[in-house]
Design a protein around this motif. Structure first.
Motif, PDB file in Angstrom:
ATOM      1  N   SER A  44       0.814  -1.221   0.000  1.00  0.00           N
ATOM      2  CA  SER A  44       0.000   0.000   0.000  1.00  0.00           C
ATOM      3  C   SER A  44       0.849   1.272   0.000  1.00  0.00           C
ATOM      4  N   GLY A  45       2.134   1.126   0.324  1.00  0.00           N
ATOM      5  CA  GLY A  45       3.008   2.290   0.453  1.00  0.00           C
ATOM      6  C   GLY A  45       3.248   2.688   1.893  1.00  0.00           C
ATOM      7  N   GLU A  89      11.041  -5.060   7.496  1.00  0.00           N
ATOM      8  CA  GLU A  89      10.215  -5.763   6.527  1.00  0.00           C
ATOM      9  C   GLU A  89       9.419  -6.881   7.192  1.00  0.00           C
ATOM     10  N   GLY A  90       8.130  -6.887   6.933  1.00  0.00           N
ATOM     11  CA  GLY A  90       7.276  -7.958   7.421  1.00  0.00           C
ATOM     12  C   GLY A  90       6.953  -7.905   8.901  1.00  0.00           C
ATOM     13  N   LYS A  91       7.380  -6.836   9.577  1.00  0.00           N
ATOM     14  CA  LYS A  91       7.166  -6.750  11.023  1.00  0.00           C
ATOM     15  C   LYS A  91       6.389  -5.491  11.398  1.00  0.00           C
ATOM     16  N   PHE A  92       5.600  -5.610  12.437  1.00  0.00           N
ATOM     17  CA  PHE A  92       4.811  -4.487  12.967  1.00  0.00           C
ATOM     18  C   PHE A  92       5.340  -4.209  14.370  1.00  0.00           C
ATOM     19  N   VAL A  93       6.205  -3.211  14.477  1.00  0.00           N
ATOM     20  CA  VAL A  93       6.848  -2.885  15.751  1.00  0.00           C
ATOM     21  C   VAL A  93       5.966  -1.902  16.506  1.00  0.00           C
ATOM     22  N   GLU A 101      -3.804  -8.907  11.447  1.00  0.00           N
ATOM     23  CA  GLU A 101      -4.793  -8.475  10.457  1.00  0.00           C
ATOM     24  C   GLU A 101      -4.106  -7.886   9.233  1.00  0.00           C
ATOM     25  N   LEU A 102      -2.947  -7.258   9.454  1.00  0.00           N
ATOM     26  CA  LEU A 102      -2.175  -6.660   8.360  1.00  0.00           C
ATOM     27  C   LEU A 102      -1.234  -7.665   7.703  1.00  0.00           C
ATOM     28  N   GLY A 103      -1.211  -8.902   8.214  1.00  0.00           N
ATOM     29  CA  GLY A 103      -0.322  -9.910   7.656  1.00  0.00           C
ATOM     30  C   GLY A 103       1.130  -9.718   8.055  1.00  0.00           C
ATOM     31  N   LEU A 104       1.340  -9.099   9.217  1.00  0.00           N
ATOM     32  CA  LEU A 104       2.696  -8.798   9.683  1.00  0.00           C
ATOM     33  C   LEU A 104       2.990  -9.520  10.994  1.00  0.00           C
ATOM     34  N   GLU A 105       4.283  -9.671  11.296  1.00  0.00           N
ATOM     35  CA  GLU A 105       4.710 -10.273  12.556  1.00  0.00           C
ATOM     36  C   GLU A 105       4.670  -9.211  13.659  1.00  0.00           C
ATOM     37  N   PRO A 106       3.938  -9.453  14.751  1.00  0.00           N
ATOM     38  CA  PRO A 106       3.918  -8.466  15.841  1.00  0.00           C
ATOM     39  C   PRO A 106       5.226  -8.480  16.626  1.00  0.00           C
ATOM     40  N   VAL A 107       5.776  -7.294  16.853  1.00  0.00           N
ATOM     41  CA  VAL A 107       7.023  -7.156  17.614  1.00  0.00           C
ATOM     42  C   VAL A 107       6.812  -6.103  18.698  1.00  0.00           C
ATOM     43  N   GLN A 108       6.902  -6.511  19.958  1.00  0.00           N
ATOM     44  CA  GLN A 108       6.731  -5.585  21.084  1.00  0.00           C
ATOM     45  C   GLN A 108       7.999  -4.765  21.311  1.00  0.00           C
ATOM     46  N   LYS A 109       7.814  -3.538  21.764  1.00  0.00           N
ATOM     47  CA  LYS A 109       8.950  -2.718  22.204  1.00  0.00           C
ATOM     48  C   LYS A 109       8.505  -1.899  23.410  1.00  0.00           C
ATOM     49  N   GLN A 110       9.139  -2.111  24.543  1.00  0.00           N
ATOM     50  CA  GLN A 110       8.764  -1.392  25.768  1.00  0.00           C
ATOM     51  C   GLN A 110       9.446  -0.035  25.834  1.00  0.00           C
ATOM     52  N   MET A 111       8.700   0.993  26.217  1.00  0.00           N
ATOM     53  CA  MET A 111       9.231   2.329  26.459  1.00  0.00           C
ATOM     54  C   MET A 111       8.530   2.923  27.675  1.00  0.00           C
ATOM     55  N   LYS A 112       9.192   3.806  28.387  1.00  0.00           N
ATOM     56  CA  LYS A 112       8.540   4.563  29.447  1.00  0.00           C
ATOM     57  C   LYS A 112       7.409   5.382  28.828  1.00  0.00           C
ATOM     58  N   PHE A 113       6.272   5.450  29.506  1.00  0.00           N
ATOM     59  CA  PHE A 113       5.103   6.095  28.921  1.00  0.00           C
ATOM     60  C   PHE A 113       5.390   7.528  28.483  1.00  0.00           C
ATOM     61  N   ILE A 161      -0.393   6.633   5.259  1.00  0.00           N
ATOM     62  CA  ILE A 161      -0.915   5.403   4.657  1.00  0.00           C
ATOM     63  C   ILE A 161      -0.981   4.298   5.714  1.00  0.00           C
ATOM     64  N   LEU A 162      -0.007   4.286   6.628  1.00  0.00           N
ATOM     65  CA  LEU A 162      -0.056   3.317   7.727  1.00  0.00           C
ATOM     66  C   LEU A 162      -1.279   3.590   8.606  1.00  0.00           C
ATOM     67  N   LEU A 163      -1.619   4.859   8.774  1.00  0.00           N
ATOM     68  CA  LEU A 163      -2.833   5.215   9.524  1.00  0.00           C
ATOM     69  C   LEU A 163      -4.058   4.564   8.884  1.00  0.00           C
ATOM     70  N   GLU A 164      -4.152   4.640   7.558  1.00  0.00           N
ATOM     71  CA  GLU A 164      -5.274   4.019   6.848  1.00  0.00           C
ATOM     72  C   GLU A 164      -5.295   2.512   7.071  1.00  0.00           C
ATOM     73  N   GLU A 165      -4.121   1.900   7.007  1.00  0.00           N
ATOM     74  CA  GLU A 165      -4.018   0.449   7.204  1.00  0.00           C
ATOM     75  C   GLU A 165      -4.477   0.056   8.607  1.00  0.00           C
ATOM     76  N   VAL A 166      -4.022   0.813   9.620  1.00  0.00           N
ATOM     77  CA  VAL A 166      -4.396   0.518  11.007  1.00  0.00           C
ATOM     78  C   VAL A 166      -5.892   0.718  11.211  1.00  0.00           C
ATOM     79  N   ASN A 167      -6.434   1.799  10.657  1.00  0.00           N
ATOM     80  CA  ASN A 167      -7.876   2.042  10.797  1.00  0.00           C
ATOM     81  C   ASN A 167      -8.707   0.926  10.149  1.00  0.00           C
ATOM     82  N   ASN A 168      -8.257   0.456   8.979  1.00  0.00           N
ATOM     83  CA  ASN A 168      -8.964  -0.637   8.316  1.00  0.00           C
ATOM     84  C   ASN A 168      -8.896  -1.919   9.146  1.00  0.00           C
ATOM     85  N   ALA A 169      -7.714  -2.153   9.742  1.00  0.00           N
ATOM     86  CA  ALA A 169      -7.541  -3.340  10.584  1.00  0.00           C
ATOM     87  C   ALA A 169      -8.444  -3.265  11.813  1.00  0.00           C
TER      88      ALA A 169
END
Length: 259
Positions: free
Chosen positions: A29-30, A36-40, A73-85, A224-232
């Protein structure tokens, strides 16, 4: 001259390396991704039951499962990353994560720096006190010592009623301090306080001050990622996944807009 040539060559190499680091992978989608292939996606791991730590130092909780569901839902591997709020918005803004699924309330101040998805749950700040407290409403907070989490909208809410605010790294540590006899009140998400009370904290909920909408945080330069997340999120809402995750952690559906 040789030194100048060497210096120029080194400079060009460094520019090439930095350019390569700055480049992001793109979905069909752009939409841009860090890897690549990961959703961090990032969260604090300090906001139970939304995000908290397992014994193996991975995160779990409502936000974490929503982030994982969006990735799948996006066909990506979920990858967690912890940060202070308090550093999460800046972390997303500067490209340390693709998005934040970390219970961020939609507001104008944050919207200057990042994009917000459609809300994935609806919440609201509530006053919590010890059981014997005379504080019942927001008006009772005048001049009182109120604790809240750093970088949260709850601290902003507290500042509307008192100038005596104590900051903590997380809502849970603030509630624990309250339970142990410190401060007059804590303002936090009503579900977080309710969960802490169930777990034995000596606190009770008082006035629910207002309603708020929580959304996924996305970099401004990645619409464009915003659109993808909203669709998901729309798909996850329609197929009942969001409700299922909510019921698992809260015993109620907080993903539907209250009437």
């Amino acid at each position: 001259m040789k030194l100048k040539s060497m210096s120029l060559a080194i400079l060009l190499i460094l520019i090439g390396i930095l350019s390569a680091c700055a480049e992001k992978d793109k979905m069909e989608s752009g939409a841009e991704l860090i890897e690549e292939g990961k959703f961090v996606y990032t969260a604090s791991g300090e906001f139970k039951p939304f995000s908290y730590m397992n014994d193996d130092m991975t995160m779990t909780g409502f936000d974490i499962e929503v982030g994982s569901a969006i990735a799948k839902e996006l066909g990506l591997e979920p990858v967690q990353k912890q940060m202070k709020f308090k550093g999460i918005v800046e972390g997303v803004k500067t490209g340390r994560a693709d998005v934040a699924v970390a219970s961020h309330t939609i507001n104008d101040a944050r919207a200057k720096h990042v994009l917000f998805s459609t809300p994935y749950y609806y919440s609201g700040p509530q006053i919590f006190t010890r059981p014997e407290s005379n504080i019942k409403t927001a008006e009772d907070l005048k001049g009182k010592e109120v604790a809240a989490a750093k970088g949260s909208t709850y601290a902003d809410t507290a500042s509307q009623y008192t100038s005596n605010i104590k900051m903590y790294d997380s809502d849970i540590t603030a509630l624990k301090a309250l339970s142990n006899g410190r401060h007059d009140a804590v303002i936090t998400d009503f579900v977080t306080g309710k969960t802490a009370a169930k777990e034995g904290f000596k606190i009770v909920g008082q006035q629910l001050i207002e309603r708020s909408e929580q959304a996924v945080v996305i970099p401004k330069d990645n619409p464009i990622l915003l659109e993808e997340v909203n669709n998901a999120l729309e798909s996850l809402r329609e197929d009942g996944t969001l409700k299922e995750i909510s019921m698992k952690y809260f015993g109620e559906d907080i993903t539907t807009k209250p009437e």
